[in-house]
Motif scaffolding. Sequence first.
Motif, PDB file in Angstrom:
ATOM      1  N   MET A   1      10.903 -11.764 -16.315  1.00 14.74           N
ATOM      2  CA  MET A   1       9.929 -12.017 -17.870  1.00 14.74           C
ATOM      3  C   MET A   1      10.996 -13.364 -18.371  1.00 14.74           C
ATOM      4  O   MET A   1      10.599 -14.065 -19.241  1.00 14.74           O
ATOM      5  N   ARG A  28       8.450  -8.925 -26.232  1.00 20.20           N
ATOM      6  CA  ARG A  28       9.192  -8.864 -25.744  1.00 20.20           C
ATOM      7  C   ARG A  28      10.186 -10.378 -25.605  1.00 20.20           C
ATOM      8  O   ARG A  28      11.171 -10.177 -25.636  1.00 20.20           O
ATOM      9  N   PRO A 202       3.161  -9.162 -13.406  1.00 18.77           N
ATOM     10  CA  PRO A 202       5.038  -8.546 -13.437  1.00 18.77           C
ATOM     11  C   PRO A 202       5.677  -8.823 -12.407  1.00 18.77           C
ATOM     12  O   PRO A 202       4.733  -8.632 -11.133  1.00 18.77           O
ATOM     13  N   ASP A 203       6.609  -8.554 -12.314  1.00 15.34           N
ATOM     14  CA  ASP A 203       8.171  -9.038 -11.611  1.00 15.34           C
ATOM     15  C   ASP A 203       8.676  -7.814 -11.106  1.00 15.34           C
ATOM     16  O   ASP A 203       9.617  -7.856 -10.693  1.00 15.34           O
ATOM     17  N   ARG A 204       8.297  -7.026 -12.063  1.00 13.40           N
ATOM     18  CA  ARG A 204       9.883  -6.502 -11.848  1.00 13.40           C
ATOM     19  C   ARG A 204       9.496  -5.101 -10.649  1.00 13.40           C
ATOM     20  O   ARG A 204       8.341  -4.770  -9.876  1.00 13.40           O
ATOM     21  N   PRO A 205      10.984  -4.791  -9.827  1.00 13.47           N
ATOM     22  CA  PRO A 205      11.058  -4.253  -9.279  1.00 13.47           C
ATOM     23  C   PRO A 205      10.801  -2.800  -9.039  1.00 13.47           C
ATOM     24  O   PRO A 205      10.792  -2.196 -10.208  1.00 13.47           O
ATOM     25  N   GLU A 478       5.240  -3.179 -19.706  1.00 15.76           N
ATOM     26  CA  GLU A 478       6.692  -2.821 -18.626  1.00 15.76           C
ATOM     27  C   GLU A 478       7.005  -1.324 -19.952  1.00 15.76           C
ATOM     28  O   GLU A 478       6.627  -1.020 -21.424  1.00 15.76           O
ATOM     29  N   ASP A 480      10.109   2.538 -20.039  1.00 15.05           N
ATOM     30  CA  ASP A 480      10.662   2.936 -19.533  1.00 15.05           C
ATOM     31  C   ASP A 480      10.575   4.146 -19.287  1.00 15.05           C
ATOM     32  O   ASP A 480      11.702   4.670 -17.907  1.00 15.05           O
ATOM     33  N   GLY A 533       5.549  -0.862 -10.500  1.00 15.02           N
ATOM     34  CA  GLY A 533       6.693  -1.620 -11.445  1.00 15.02           C
ATOM     35  C   GLY A 533       6.145  -1.285 -12.840  1.00 15.02           C
ATOM     36  O   GLY A 533       7.190  -2.587 -13.334  1.00 15.02           O
ATOM     37  N   SER A 536      10.762   2.918 -14.421  1.00 16.89           N
ATOM     38  CA  SER A 536      11.759   3.251 -13.507  1.00 16.89           C
ATOM     39  C   SER A 536      11.406   4.103 -12.801  1.00 16.89           C
ATOM     40  O   SER A 536      11.782   4.408 -11.946  1.00 16.89           O
TER      41      SER A 536
END
Length: 637
Positions: A1, A28, A202-205, A478, A480, A533, A536
């Motif tokens: 982001m 965001r 989206p590139d969140r792990p 995204e 939580d 992704g 968490s």
Amino acid sequence: MTELTEELARGATVVTPNRRLARDLKRRFDANQIVARRAVWPTADILPWGAWLERTFGELTRLAPQQRLLSPAQELALWQQVIADSRYAHSLLDTAAAAAVALDAWQVQQGWRIDLAAWRAGLPEDGRAFVAWSARFRELCAAHTWLSGARLADAVAEGLRVDPAPAPAVLLLYGFDQLTLQESALLEACRGAGTRVEERHPDRPAGEVLRRAYVTSEEGLADVARQARRLLAAAPAARIGVVVPDLSRRRGEVMRVFDDALEPARVLPGNRTRSRPYNLSLGIPLSSYPLVHTALSILRLARGELSLPDIGALLRSPFLIAGEQEFTRRALLDAKLRRRGRLNVDLGLLRSEARGLNYDDPHACRILSARLDSWRPRAIEARAARHAPSGWSSVFLTLLSGLGWPGERTLDSEEYQTFQKWRELVSSLSALDPVLGSLRYDEALSWLARLSVDTPFQPESEEVPIQVLGVLEAAGIEFDRLFVTGLHDEVWPQPARPNPLLPVALQRSRNVPHASAQWELGFARRMMALWSGAASAIELSYPTRDGDRVLRPSPLLASVSEASEPVPVPPEDCADRSYAETIRIAVQRERLTDHAAPPLPPGHQASGGAAVLQNQAACPFRAFAIHRLGASALEEG
């Protein structure tokens, strides 16, 4: 982001596949500006694809000012008119439903460049009918310089080739699963106009993904709602996502379960002012709201009669004049009308029965009767008239106000928003003037009812921490914590559903969405990769039973680890118990043994014949209620 935020700050335009993702990206972006301690910043240019197309087309209209973009309602009306005037109309049971399918086929054909000319000889009758309909649709659009929404991307591409000025300097596509051939051609036109076009994802792990089994779908939803409540108690600012693949079918069940866990007091009077702590992405048809259902019933009554169940619902509605003052009397009037045994109740009978036999008649509804006396001539005049759709807008609103709609009490927030949306819908009938021409009352009312069914609506609410989403709405957002429920093998991957008016083989060769099981399998895998992704911690769950049927988990869950901890069973004194269970556990019971009802008065005999013995054997209280107290069910007509 972070990289996307920097591009936006430099003036890039970001396009998303849906409005929800666009709102999430704006939220965001603004949050990042606040963290960076900026006092002011330019508004991020983030738009859903359709809104960006319309904006760009608006900037290009000076090249063709006479061209007019059809609204969805206008386009659907035009398709229905084309089908109704065709030689195939006599074999169709519902031209409105056929118009919706034809419109979808037209959008698929334009988006995926499907040319039916080479298939004409081998097309079945449905396919040949669509070819004839689409040819006539093109003729009408060309004759009136109308632009179909399915052709909007092509019109923008053609305009940018002539005048590249409206093209953005940087165009970023975020969260798209698959681009149509038409969309790809438009992006090439943007590149030709000097735009830097890039796709971002989206590139969140990946987070920790676990699966869990529940006996039923409802049990799974209830546990997710309880977990969400515990998470919010610990972290009120947490963002929680709940994905339900078949949300459109289970919307009512989801609301009931989540209300029971998160807002149990909503069932009590006076507790609907506060917004729910969750939001459902899927609206329901506007016609499903009680306020609008009452409005449509009033307009149908103006035709001269209404079915017995609809008359009963109208009489008991709080959105009719004096609905609360005469509530008890109207319930008695409903019961009286049912005893007449008629399937339909005409306006004259309703007026006479509402007037009553005398002043002491418990069925008399004086306020309603007086209003019906003055309203009936307006209804008769409306039935005999003929207007353009714009003329019917004012007639409909006059008829509604004539019976006191929307009622005497103050509307709550949701009802007021529904009221405003309904008035907008009635006013929007004027957009159908160039397509439909002059209409009689029944035709205009039919179109209004159709638009109310085709208009999904959900009252706006404040920002809430829990988002209940369908599969497409969840892509790219995204959280939580993310829960995905109901992933059994009959739902995930979803079954293929190709358009019936286009050759299935041709749809599969173009890789058209939903046209084949292979596409659905690939789509399901891509969505699961995005879910991994999105947070968490991700929980994927499935039911094991549906009534007497045994369900199996989706085969795509085979590689997902099973949750080690068992499903918690709330103790009796725990707040996780449902509202109904809490009341049942806390109640103080007093046991009484009542062996006999009060004796019959001297000389009195209970009537009922053999039914007395039958009801006594089935249930003594039932026999007492029916044969001693005179209890009876309302007649169904």
